[in-house]
Design a protein around this motif. Structure first.
Motif, PDB file in Angstrom:
ATOM      1  N   ALA A  89     -11.631  26.256 -29.926  1.00  0.00           N
ATOM      2  CA  ALA A  89     -10.807  26.495 -28.798  1.00  0.00           C
ATOM      3  C   ALA A  89      -9.687  27.353 -28.913  1.00  0.00           C
ATOM      4  N   LYS A  90      -9.083  27.582 -30.091  1.00  0.00           N
ATOM      5  CA  LYS A  90      -7.871  28.240 -30.424  1.00  0.00           C
ATOM      6  C   LYS A  90      -8.457  29.923 -30.128  1.00  0.00           C
ATOM      7  N   VAL A  91      -9.683  30.087 -30.277  1.00  0.00           N
ATOM      8  CA  VAL A  91     -10.226  31.522 -30.003  1.00  0.00           C
ATOM      9  C   VAL A  91      -9.685  31.753 -28.435  1.00  0.00           C
ATOM     10  N   MET A  92     -10.007  31.068 -27.686  1.00  0.00           N
ATOM     11  CA  MET A  92      -9.332  31.341 -26.203  1.00  0.00           C
ATOM     12  C   MET A  92      -7.974  31.256 -25.969  1.00  0.00           C
ATOM     13  N   ASP A  93      -7.155  30.139 -26.798  1.00  0.00           N
ATOM     14  CA  ASP A  93      -5.773  30.327 -26.702  1.00  0.00           C
ATOM     15  C   ASP A  93      -5.329  31.921 -27.206  1.00  0.00           C
ATOM     16  N   ALA A  94      -5.930  32.364 -27.984  1.00  0.00           N
ATOM     17  CA  ALA A  94      -5.385  33.692 -28.719  1.00  0.00           C
ATOM     18  C   ALA A  94      -5.780  34.629 -27.639  1.00  0.00           C
ATOM     19  N   TYR A  95      -7.136  34.835 -27.074  1.00  0.00           N
ATOM     20  CA  TYR A  95      -7.570  35.545 -26.290  1.00  0.00           C
ATOM     21  C   TYR A  95      -6.594  35.608 -25.202  1.00  0.00           C
ATOM     22  N   GLN A  96      -6.602  34.361 -24.397  1.00  0.00           N
ATOM     23  CA  GLN A  96      -5.381  34.175 -23.121  1.00  0.00           C
ATOM     24  C   GLN A  96      -3.985  34.639 -23.453  1.00  0.00           C
ATOM     25  N   VAL A  97      -3.626  34.490 -24.536  1.00  0.00           N
ATOM     26  CA  VAL A  97      -2.167  34.904 -25.056  1.00  0.00           C
ATOM     27  C   VAL A  97      -2.309  36.557 -24.847  1.00  0.00           C
ATOM     28  N   LEU A  98      -3.121  37.119 -25.531  1.00  0.00           N
ATOM     29  CA  LEU A  98      -3.104  38.395 -25.735  1.00  0.00           C
ATOM     30  C   LEU A  98      -3.461  39.090 -24.505  1.00  0.00           C
ATOM     31  N   LEU A  99      -4.327  38.696 -23.580  1.00  0.00           N
ATOM     32  CA  LEU A  99      -4.658  38.995 -22.102  1.00  0.00           C
ATOM     33  C   LEU A  99      -2.913  39.096 -21.239  1.00  0.00           C
ATOM     34  N   ASP A 100      -2.195  37.858 -21.456  1.00  0.00           N
ATOM     35  CA  ASP A 100      -1.004  37.917 -20.737  1.00  0.00           C
ATOM     36  C   ASP A 100       0.100  38.699 -21.460  1.00  0.00           C
ATOM     37  N   HIS A 101       0.071  38.788 -22.790  1.00  0.00           N
ATOM     38  CA  HIS A 101       1.065  39.341 -23.537  1.00  0.00           C
ATOM     39  C   HIS A 101       0.378  40.431 -24.717  1.00  0.00           C
ATOM     40  N   PRO A 102      -0.037  41.569 -24.233  1.00  0.00           N
ATOM     41  CA  PRO A 102      -0.951  42.279 -24.971  1.00  0.00           C
ATOM     42  C   PRO A 102      -0.122  42.997 -26.147  1.00  0.00           C
ATOM     43  N   LEU A 103      -0.703  43.183 -27.394  1.00  0.00           N
ATOM     44  CA  LEU A 103      -0.130  43.744 -28.411  1.00  0.00           C
ATOM     45  C   LEU A 103      -0.945  44.653 -29.094  1.00  0.00           C
ATOM     46  N   GLY A 104      -0.311  45.709 -29.604  1.00  0.00           N
ATOM     47  CA  GLY A 104      -1.024  46.739 -30.595  1.00  0.00           C
ATOM     48  C   GLY A 104      -1.095  46.334 -32.013  1.00  0.00           C
ATOM     49  N   VAL A 105      -1.803  46.807 -32.843  1.00  0.00           N
ATOM     50  CA  VAL A 105      -2.249  46.280 -33.936  1.00  0.00           C
ATOM     51  C   VAL A 105      -0.910  46.448 -34.843  1.00  0.00           C
ATOM     52  N   HIS A 106       0.240  47.312 -34.604  1.00  0.00           N
ATOM     53  CA  HIS A 106       1.315  47.507 -35.469  1.00  0.00           C
ATOM     54  C   HIS A 106       2.599  46.730 -34.884  1.00  0.00           C
ATOM     55  N   ASP A 107       2.382  46.110 -33.584  1.00  0.00           N
ATOM     56  CA  ASP A 107       3.098  45.383 -33.033  1.00  0.00           C
ATOM     57  C   ASP A 107       3.586  43.830 -33.331  1.00  0.00           C
ATOM     58  N   SER A 108       4.787  43.330 -33.316  1.00  0.00           N
ATOM     59  CA  SER A 108       4.916  41.927 -33.440  1.00  0.00           C
ATOM     60  C   SER A 108       5.173  41.152 -32.170  1.00  0.00           C
ATOM     61  N   GLY A 109       5.456  41.887 -31.135  1.00  0.00           N
ATOM     62  CA  GLY A 109       5.413  41.260 -29.837  1.00  0.00           C
ATOM     63  C   GLY A 109       6.839  40.404 -29.606  1.00  0.00           C
ATOM     64  N   PRO A 110       7.014  39.915 -28.485  1.00  0.00           N
ATOM     65  CA  PRO A 110       8.151  39.157 -28.075  1.00  0.00           C
ATOM     66  C   PRO A 110       8.392  37.886 -28.923  1.00  0.00           C
ATOM     67  N   THR A 111       9.566  37.287 -28.991  1.00  0.00           N
ATOM     68  CA  THR A 111       9.959  36.349 -29.897  1.00  0.00           C
ATOM     69  C   THR A 111       9.784  35.048 -29.099  1.00  0.00           C
ATOM     70  N   ILE A 112       9.439  33.998 -29.767  1.00  0.00           N
ATOM     71  CA  ILE A 112       9.213  32.647 -29.268  1.00  0.00           C
ATOM     72  C   ILE A 112      10.152  31.765 -30.025  1.00  0.00           C
ATOM     73  N   THR A 113      10.965  30.835 -29.165  1.00  0.00           N
ATOM     74  CA  THR A 113      12.108  30.018 -29.668  1.00  0.00           C
ATOM     75  C   THR A 113      11.028  28.580 -29.680  1.00  0.00           C
ATOM     76  N   VAL A 114      11.060  27.795 -31.076  1.00  0.00           N
ATOM     77  CA  VAL A 114      10.566  26.644 -31.053  1.00  0.00           C
ATOM     78  C   VAL A 114      11.524  25.695 -30.530  1.00  0.00           C
ATOM     79  N   LEU A 115      11.320  24.806 -29.373  1.00  0.00           N
ATOM     80  CA  LEU A 115      12.114  24.023 -28.895  1.00  0.00           C
ATOM     81  C   LEU A 115      12.104  22.730 -29.702  1.00  0.00           C
ATOM     82  N   PRO A 116      13.322  22.020 -29.536  1.00  0.00           N
ATOM     83  CA  PRO A 116      13.637  20.966 -30.532  1.00  0.00           C
ATOM     84  C   PRO A 116      12.493  19.764 -30.144  1.00  0.00           C
TER      85      PRO A 116
END
Length: 313
Positions: A89-116
């Motif tokens: 199922a995590k393949v769909m997770d990654a595919y959905q995230v990359l649809l919503d927040h596309p990345l280039g192969v050399h990009d790190s992308g936006p930063t995510i903060t882990v909540l408490p």
């Protein structure tokens, strides 16, 4: 007194018996053959093409193989019946995230903060038997690193963190995934959670072939699932559970295992065809294989499917 039967009458009786028994014997043989055929069909339902019939399909669960974006070469098992996907199922997770927040192969992308609360959940779940990656409250991790932490060691908690970040809530993210699955033509698929630990997250091998091809068409996804290891914040070095990487032309994709799902594997391989002598990309999925984590006997089944498909390409 002895009863004496003439030879003429005895021969006539034998001829009658043969005429009577012959149809009965034929019926028994036909019935046995029909039963055997029905049993074989119930256990392994294979495409009618000659190549599909000769591919060494697994004897458990369900599977499908396709090449170069074409229709599946064949399937086995009850592929019309949705089956738990486990961490595939995590393949769909990654595919959905990359649809919503596309990345280039050399990009790190936006930063995510882990909540408490996400860090607290990790500490509470660490002895639960789930596959998790270490996180800390306030940790800042890039989209690229979060994808690596989810896909390589199959971090269930990172799947939930990415879902919350991308969708605003896990429920909204999962609803997006189901809409995406519908657009991809995955008619027997339903996502109930991002990690695949919920047995209500189900799909079929042919449906997942569609996702396999779509996800591997995203360059950064293909790059990540082809990594044997990566370094991520807090957890340090994480390693890919897919032991087929680099063997039999395998490029990725994702392992999975739960008690309900059994061993599962989505794979893609670049191989030289035995007939065309040209290179082809083989996509495949196996679900419901026996054996322990991380994917049961899915690895062995995948190798046989790749080699079988290769002979007919």
């Amino acid at each position: 007194m002895r009863h004496i039967v003439s030879r003429d009458r005895l021969g006539s009786s034998r001829r009658v018996a043969r005429r009577t028994l012959a149809p009965l014997l034929l019926a028994v043989v036909a019935g046995t053959a029909a039963t055997a055929t029905a049993t074989a069909t119930a256990s392994v339902s294979v495409s009618a093409s000659a190549s599909a019939a000769r591919i060494p399909w697994p004897g458990y669960g369900q599977s499908a193989v396709a090449a170069d974006g074409r229709a599946p070469m064949g399937t086995s098992g009850a592929v019309g019946r949705p089956h738990p996907t486990a961490s595939v199922a995590k393949v769909m997770d990654a595919y959905q995230v990359l649809l919503d927040h596309p990345l280039g192969v050399h990009d790190s992308g936006p930063t995510i903060t882990v909540l408490p609360y996400e860090a607290a959940a990790y500490r509470a779940e660490i002895h639960s038997g789930q596959t998790l990656v270490a996180v800390a409250g306030g940790e800042r991790i890039s989209e690229r690193k979060a994808l690596e932490a989810m896909l390589l060691p199959s971090g269930n908690n990172m799947a939930r963190i990415l879902a919350r970040w991308d969708g605003g809530s896990i429920d909204r993210f999962v609803a997006r995934e189901n809409r995406t699955a519908s657009r991809l033509g995955m008619g027997h698929t339903h996502f109930a959670d991002p990690a695949g630990t919920d047995s209500r997250t189900v799909s079929t091998a042919p449906d997942l072939i569609r996702l396999d091809e779509a996800a591997m068409g995203v360059a950064v996804f293909a790059q990540v699932v082809g990594e044997t290891s990566a370094r991520v914040p807090v957890a340090g070095v994480v390693r890919n559970h897919n032991r087929l990487l680099g063997h039999n032309g395998v490029l990725g994709v994702k392992t999975g295992w739960t008690g309900a799902a059994g061993g599962c594997l989505m794979f893609a391989a670049r191989v030289k065809g035995g007939r065309s002598h040209q290179y082809h990309t083989v996509y495949g999925v196996v679900l419901g294989q026996p054996g322990p984590p991380p994917a049961g006997r899915s690895f062995d089944a995948a190798v046989r499917l790749i080699e079988g498909a290769q002979r007919f390409l």
